[in-house]
Design a protein around this motif. Sequence first.
Motif, PDB file in Angstrom:
ATOM      1  N   GLU A 155       0.837  -1.207   0.000  1.00  0.00           N
ATOM      2  CA  GLU A 155       0.000   0.000   0.000  1.00  0.00           C
ATOM      3  C   GLU A 155       0.872   1.257   0.000  1.00  0.00           C
ATOM      4  OE1 GLU A 155      -3.128  -0.248   2.922  1.00  0.00           O
ATOM      5  OE2 GLU A 155      -3.315   1.945   2.879  1.00  0.00           O
ATOM      6  N   GLU A 156       2.003   1.170   0.727  1.00  0.00           N
ATOM      7  CA  GLU A 156       2.911   2.314   0.772  1.00  0.00           C
ATOM      8  C   GLU A 156       3.654   2.530  -0.531  1.00  0.00           C
ATOM      9  OE1 GLU A 156       4.293   2.063   5.322  1.00  0.00           O
ATOM     10  OE2 GLU A 156       5.948   2.190   3.907  1.00  0.00           O
ATOM     11  N   LEU A 157       3.962   1.403  -1.181  1.00  0.00           N
ATOM     12  CA  LEU A 157       4.879   1.475  -2.328  1.00  0.00           C
ATOM     13  C   LEU A 157       4.186   1.635  -3.673  1.00  0.00           C
ATOM     14  CD1 LEU A 157       7.401  -1.309  -1.247  1.00  0.00           C
ATOM     15  CD2 LEU A 157       7.883   1.124  -1.414  1.00  0.00           C
ATOM     16  N   ARG A 158       2.918   1.231  -3.765  1.00  0.00           N
ATOM     17  CA  ARG A 158       2.325   1.072  -5.091  1.00  0.00           C
ATOM     18  C   ARG A 158       2.294   2.365  -5.908  1.00  0.00           C
ATOM     19  NH1 ARG A 158      -3.355  -0.725  -2.350  1.00  0.00           N
ATOM     20  NH2 ARG A 158      -4.057   1.340  -1.693  1.00  0.00           N
ATOM     21  N   GLY A 159       2.063   3.494  -5.240  1.00  0.00           N
ATOM     22  CA  GLY A 159       2.024   4.756  -5.984  1.00  0.00           C
ATOM     23  C   GLY A 159       3.374   5.064  -6.627  1.00  0.00           C
ATOM     24  N   HIS A 160       4.440   4.817  -5.871  1.00  0.00           N
ATOM     25  CA  HIS A 160       5.780   5.099  -6.392  1.00  0.00           C
ATOM     26  C   HIS A 160       6.175   4.110  -7.473  1.00  0.00           C
ATOM     27  CE1 HIS A 160       6.166   7.981  -3.224  1.00  0.00           C
ATOM     28  NE2 HIS A 160       5.890   7.059  -2.317  1.00  0.00           N
ATOM     29  N   VAL A 161       5.749   2.861  -7.289  1.00  0.00           N
ATOM     30  CA  VAL A 161       6.060   1.845  -8.295  1.00  0.00           C
ATOM     31  C   VAL A 161       5.369   2.204  -9.607  1.00  0.00           C
ATOM     32  CG1 VAL A 161       5.791  -0.582  -8.910  1.00  0.00           C
ATOM     33  CG2 VAL A 161       6.385   0.036  -6.569  1.00  0.00           C
TER      34      VAL A 161
END
Lengths: 254, 303
Positions: free
Chosen positions: A178-184
């Motif tokens: 959830e934390e990483l998906r936007g940056h990925v």
Amino acid sequence: MANICRASRKDFRNAVVAARDAHDGWAGRSAFNRGQILYRMGEMLESRRQAFVDTLVETAGYDSGAAVAEVDAAIDRLVYYAGWTDKFAQVFGSINPVASSHFDFSVPEPSGVVAAFCPQSAPLLGLVSCMAPIIVPGNTVILLVENDAPTLALDLAEVLDTSDLPGGVVNILTGSREELRGHVGGHRDVDAILSVGASTEERTILEREGAESVTRMEFRSDRSPTEWRADESQSPYWIVPFVEVKTTWHPVGR
Amino acid sequence: MPRPAAYRPPQVPTVDEVAAQERAARLASRSIKKEAKVEGLTRLIAMLDLTTLEGADTPGKVKSLCQKARTPDPGSSQDHPSVGAVCVYPPMVPVAREHVEGTDIRVASVASYFPSGQAALDERVDEVERVRDAGADEIDVVLSRNAFLSGEYARVHREISALVEASGEKHLKVILETGELETYDAVRLASRIAMDAGADFIKTSTGKVKPAATMPVTLVMLEAIRDYYRETGREVGMKPAGGIRKAKPALRYLVMVKEVLGDAWLTPERFRIGASSLLNDLLLQLEKEQYGRYYSKRYLSLG
């Protein structure tokens, strides 16, 4: 039991840099050599078979029968994809009939750097089933792992480390998707994303963030451990979302 | 005409090697983010000597280098400055001159039998004169390590003085090739001799020898510049070159310049970085700061 790293945006950035650096070397190896290395991974996993069985029982709550079945399936899956490295191009490439005097052919080439959100279930087999088809054609991969037994992902890293796999081809990050998906999704140096078991919300975020750089997206639903073991969970068609087809028109005759 | 007395190098302070390394490491630990980072990166572009010094350089390659020097990232919506200078081999000076016409970009050329400097003095002087007449604004010459390492400091001084004279009004940068000088004491002494002889800039390396520019060696040279400025009032510039490929270490060099010499040196007239692949990394970081998304080199031209 263990303290597990919670990967940040910058860890992901560093992983992409490592994967990008490793890409040309990995894609430039002969298909046969990539197959040898995948096969070696299978061998190394087999040599640590009992350790993985024990870990599945202790940390993932498997009964011993299911644990043995999962480890064996993971070994078989690596061998299965090892075989495909120097064969999938024949199957998915083509010679195209054209009206002009050209020899026209299409070959699949690797997409580049792939980020993969790995399954929640089947902590070992799910990971292998995502990783193997991605690296077969010469992609490099960042595996993002969030499940109840992430130590298995780290144990797998030890297997990879001793399999002659060049550094940077497979990068494993444990952390909150959830934390990483936007940056990925928004990282412009990521060529393709695999997301297993994405919620509608995650799918929306990935597609929105990845739209500008036209990142390839592949969404698959998660499966139960039993389903991951089944033959339906391995297929050369799982390689296809992570290749780009290059068509060449070669002048001939006259 | 009476012969001038032979040059004798002044006593230079000895360099504490451990202290220099510690100090450089300390200065490298600062965190520079957001507005300060953008400001630093933008300044670095303007301080860049975009360099190509290969046997395989062709007019076409120099032309594309000049294009990149003028507009580092044509696809960007940001208004990046052009670089400080393009740095080429002597035969490429006219080509570079033609393609930076009408801009502020200066043409720098290496001369004096770069990179070894192993030639007779009149040949080296001759090359500097030819480069000067071909239209270079800045001339990068090499220190004769041959003379320096055999202890002939007066000869080193005389040679550099001759090169300074030959360069006329043009900016002369003296390359010490610190990778071949072995000790920080030698770097410190060589810096002093070059400045005494009239160098406008002192530069770490040719880029052909490893190690090239490092933080401690640059610190030693910056301190030599500072002490020389206090003694004589002349402002000598600094150019680390070779091996600086990423934005983060480049920013650390800026920190070091500011700490040792102050804001007066944070301009392209006093500080340059010689590099080729650094520019793309600076652009990547600037795009990231602007849009909050990590950028890819695929959107940038080769370099």
